[in-house]
Design a protein around this motif. Structure first.
Motif, PDB file in Angstrom:
ATOM      1  N   GLN A 219       2.980  11.351  -3.274  1.00 45.89           N
ATOM      2  CA  GLN A 219       4.133  12.175  -2.943  1.00 45.89           C
ATOM      3  C   GLN A 219       4.781  12.728  -4.201  1.00 45.89           C
ATOM      4  N   THR A 220       4.882  11.913  -5.226  1.00 53.38           N
ATOM      5  CA  THR A 220       5.472  12.356  -6.486  1.00 53.38           C
ATOM      6  C   THR A 220       4.658  13.477  -7.112  1.00 53.38           C
ATOM      7  N   VAL A 221       3.337  13.306  -7.145  1.00 52.62           N
ATOM      8  CA  VAL A 221       2.474  14.343  -7.712  1.00 52.62           C
ATOM      9  C   VAL A 221       2.581  15.627  -6.901  1.00 52.62           C
ATOM     10  N   ALA A 222       2.642  15.503  -5.573  1.00 51.67           N
ATOM     11  CA  ALA A 222       2.731  16.691  -4.724  1.00 51.67           C
ATOM     12  C   ALA A 222       4.031  17.443  -4.950  1.00 51.67           C
ATOM     13  N   ILE A 223       5.132  16.726  -5.106  1.00 50.00           N
ATOM     14  CA  ILE A 223       6.429  17.382  -5.332  1.00 50.00           C
ATOM     15  C   ILE A 223       6.426  18.135  -6.657  1.00 50.00           C
TER      16      ILE A 223
ATOM     17  N   SER B 132      14.795  -2.501  -0.623  1.00 48.15           N
ATOM     18  CA  SER B 132      14.890  -1.054  -0.455  1.00 48.15           C
ATOM     19  C   SER B 132      15.490  -0.391  -1.688  1.00 48.15           C
ATOM     20  N   PHE B 133      16.507  -1.016  -2.265  1.00 46.74           N
ATOM     21  CA  PHE B 133      17.174  -0.446  -3.439  1.00 46.74           C
ATOM     22  C   PHE B 133      16.193  -0.281  -4.598  1.00 46.74           C
ATOM     23  N   TRP B 134      15.436  -1.330  -4.908  1.00 47.04           N
ATOM     24  CA  TRP B 134      14.576  -1.273  -6.088  1.00 47.04           C
ATOM     25  C   TRP B 134      13.320  -0.435  -5.860  1.00 47.04           C
ATOM     26  N   VAL B 135      12.831  -0.371  -4.638  1.00 47.47           N
ATOM     27  CA  VAL B 135      11.701   0.517  -4.371  1.00 47.47           C
ATOM     28  C   VAL B 135      12.099   1.961  -4.624  1.00 47.47           C
ATOM     29  N   LYS B 136      13.284   2.348  -4.174  1.00 45.05           N
ATOM     30  CA  LYS B 136      13.747   3.723  -4.371  1.00 45.05           C
ATOM     31  C   LYS B 136      14.051   4.007  -5.839  1.00 45.05           C
ATOM     32  N   VAL B 137      14.621   3.036  -6.535  1.00 44.31           N
ATOM     33  CA  VAL B 137      14.897   3.228  -7.961  1.00 44.31           C
ATOM     34  C   VAL B 137      13.593   3.377  -8.737  1.00 44.31           C
ATOM     35  N   CYS B 138      12.606   2.529  -8.433  1.00 43.14           N
ATOM     36  CA  CYS B 138      11.320   2.624  -9.132  1.00 43.14           C
ATOM     37  C   CYS B 138      10.630   3.950  -8.833  1.00 43.14           C
ATOM     38  N   SER B 139      10.735   4.437  -7.598  1.00 46.60           N
ATOM     39  CA  SER B 139      10.139   5.734  -7.281  1.00 46.60           C
ATOM     40  C   SER B 139      10.843   6.853  -8.032  1.00 46.60           C
ATOM     41  N   GLN B 140      12.151   6.712  -8.251  1.00 41.68           N
ATOM     42  CA  GLN B 140      12.881   7.707  -9.046  1.00 41.68           C
ATOM     43  C   GLN B 140      12.394   7.699 -10.488  1.00 41.68           C
TER      44      GLN B 140
ATOM     45  N   LEU C 134       9.527   6.721 -11.521  1.00 40.56           N
ATOM     46  CA  LEU C 134       8.145   7.180 -11.538  1.00 40.56           C
ATOM     47  C   LEU C 134       8.070   8.705 -11.610  1.00 40.56           C
ATOM     48  N   ILE C 135       8.855   9.383 -10.786  1.00 45.24           N
ATOM     49  CA  ILE C 135       8.785  10.843 -10.789  1.00 45.24           C
ATOM     50  C   ILE C 135       9.339  11.415 -12.090  1.00 45.24           C
ATOM     51  N   MET C 136      10.345  10.779 -12.687  1.00 37.07           N
ATOM     52  CA  MET C 136      10.862  11.262 -13.967  1.00 37.07           C
ATOM     53  C   MET C 136       9.821  11.084 -15.073  1.00 37.07           C
TER      54      MET C 136
ATOM     55  N   ILE D  70       0.831  -1.211   0.000  1.00 41.92           N
ATOM     56  CA  ILE D  70       0.000   0.000   0.000  1.00 41.92           C
ATOM     57  C   ILE D  70       0.865   1.259   0.000  1.00 41.92           C
ATOM     58  N   SER D  71       2.079   1.177   0.550  1.00 41.21           N
ATOM     59  CA  SER D  71       2.944   2.357   0.585  1.00 41.21           C
ATOM     60  C   SER D  71       3.300   2.852  -0.806  1.00 41.21           C
ATOM     61  N   LEU D  72       3.220   1.986  -1.800  1.00 45.34           N
ATOM     62  CA  LEU D  72       3.498   2.423  -3.167  1.00 45.34           C
ATOM     63  C   LEU D  72       2.485   3.483  -3.620  1.00 45.34           C
ATOM     64  N   LEU D  73       1.249   3.417  -3.103  1.00 41.79           N
ATOM     65  CA  LEU D  73       0.263   4.450  -3.420  1.00 41.79           C
ATOM     66  C   LEU D  73       0.702   5.802  -2.876  1.00 41.79           C
TER      67      LEU D  73
END
Length: 411
Positions: free
Chosen positions: A134-138, A380-388, A390-392, A126-129
């Motif tokens: 967070q990405t949209v807000a930034i 942890s590594f891949w969650v952060k990479v995927c979030s990066q 996503l925002i790009m 659920i944290s992926l939501l």
């Protein structure tokens, strides 16, 4: 709490933000406090409140679970209770709610560890939501800050805008260079090299697009801000790399001194709280359920101008009737917006509480044998990479979508 009750809807969210801030502080302290909680009455007689459930990731799970239940209960009552009761629940009774929350925190420490592990697994999904919100807000805040400076119509603010862009790009380039030296220097660091390369290539592309005629609505400042945030995510991802030949900072987890621990506690707690406040406060904007103050003023002025154009003969009778109907309509619309804003805020805070659980435990399970395994994991590594990534992708979409679909309104 009284201050929040006397202010606008935005200030009603301050007590909830303070609550999640101190809850995160307590969770981090308990995570690092690897001893039983209790006290001694006499020598040889000791009362132990809890042992394993108060230590390590289990403590984080339980406090996060209490926060999740707290905000989920608010969202449930606001969603199904009458509007008046829901609004009072959202804006009042903070003292009573703090006492109830403390009782919830005490109660969750008696739940079996297996149930908390299941909560952690659910939080991991659920944290992926929350990362999406967070990405949209930034992105939204980057645009908002840029246009705020542009609307000043002052050369000083224009110079400040360009200066901040230059600093953010210079800092980003310097940090990426250091990341290549620290984390991509080994022959087996192909994944790290690819991630850092994309950290350079993609921001360069959308930065160029933002100042060309292809994207006339684009701007350099949001691109610079997103570039800086993307580089920051890359840095945190590199720190989570489990490869010893690529991550030269792995051993630091064993040698962290007390000052670094104190600073890390406040930085982690402040970052989660700041993100939660921004996303929660802009929840209406994310869902498009609130007009800005400027739009409301423009609508009011337009309505007044239309009323002035009416015939004087009909102003007394028809005008009064129209005003009464308009007041009732505006009142119902305002009530609906307040209800939706409160509901969305508590839903986002529920998801943010689960996100805090994952952030404080580095998205890993509590089955680790050392701090090295705890803070550096493939999860942890891949969650952060995927979030990066996503925002790009989302930011690039905000630049290209109006050009690709000119018939649609993206304002």
């Amino acid at each position: 709490c009284g201050f929040a009750n006397s202010k606008s809807e935005r200030f009603h969210k301050v007590p909830y933000t303070i609550l999640i801030f101190f809850s995160i502080l307590v969770a981090i302290i308990l995570r690092a406090y690897h001893q039983d909680l209790g006290f001694s009455l006499y020598p040889g007689i000791k009362f132990t409140a809890c042992s394993e459930s108060c230590q390590g990731d289990q403590a984080v799970y339980r406090i996060s679970f209490a926060l999740t239940l707290f905000f989920a209960f608010h969202a449930f009552l606001i969603g199904f209770a009458p509007f008046g009761f829901g609004r009072e629940l959202h804006t009042s009774y903070f003292g009573v709610k703090v006492i109830l929350f403390i009782g919830m925190v005490i109660g969750v420490f008696y739940i079996a560890p297996e149930r908390m592990d299941e909560f952690a697994d659910a939080s991991r999904v659920i944290s992926l939501l929350f990362l999406v919100f967070q990405t949209v807000a930034i992105i939204d805040y980057a645009y908002t800050l840029h246009f705020w400076m542009i609307d000043k119509n002052d050369p000083t603010w224009d110079i400040a805008n360009l200066a901040m862009c230059g600093l953010m790009y210079a800092g980003s380039i310097t940090i990426v260079g250091l990341l290549f030296h620290w984390f991509a220097d080994g022959p087996s660091c192909g994944v790290e090299k690819f991630v850092l390369s994309m950290t350079i290539i993609v921001p360069f592309i959308f930065s160029v697009l933002s100042i060309t005629e292809i994207c006339p609505h684009g701007a350099l400042f949001p691109s610079a801000a997103i570039t800086g945030y993307v580089v920051y995510i890359a840095y945190t991802a590199m720190l989570s790399s489990p490869k010893t030949e690529c991550n030269i900072f792995l051993e630091r987890g064993e040698t962290t001194n007390n000052w670094e621990l104190v600073v890390g506690i406040f930085i982690a707690a402040a970052s989660v709280t700041f993100t939660t406040w921004n996303v929660g406060a802009s929840s209406s904007k994310l869902f498009g359920i609130r007009d800005s103050e400027e739009d409301e003023k423009r609508k009011a002025l337009t309505a007044n101008q239309d009323d002035n154009k009416k015939d004087l003969d009909n102003a007394v009778d028809l005008g009064n009737d129209d005003d009464e109907e308009e007041e009732v309509e505006v009142s119902e619309e305002a009530a609906a917006k307040m209800w939706t804003d409160a509901l969305v805020f508590h839903l986002l805070m529920t998801i943010a509480s689960m996100y805090a659980c994952m952030l404080l435990t580095s998205w890993s399970t509590d089955n680790y044998s050392s701090n090295i395994e705890r803070y550096s994991s493939a999860e942890s590594f891949w969650v952060k990479v995927c979030s990066q990534w996503l925002i790009m992708i989302l930011y690039t979409w905000t630049l290209l979508a109006p050009t690709l679909f000119p018939d649609r309104d993206f304002s």
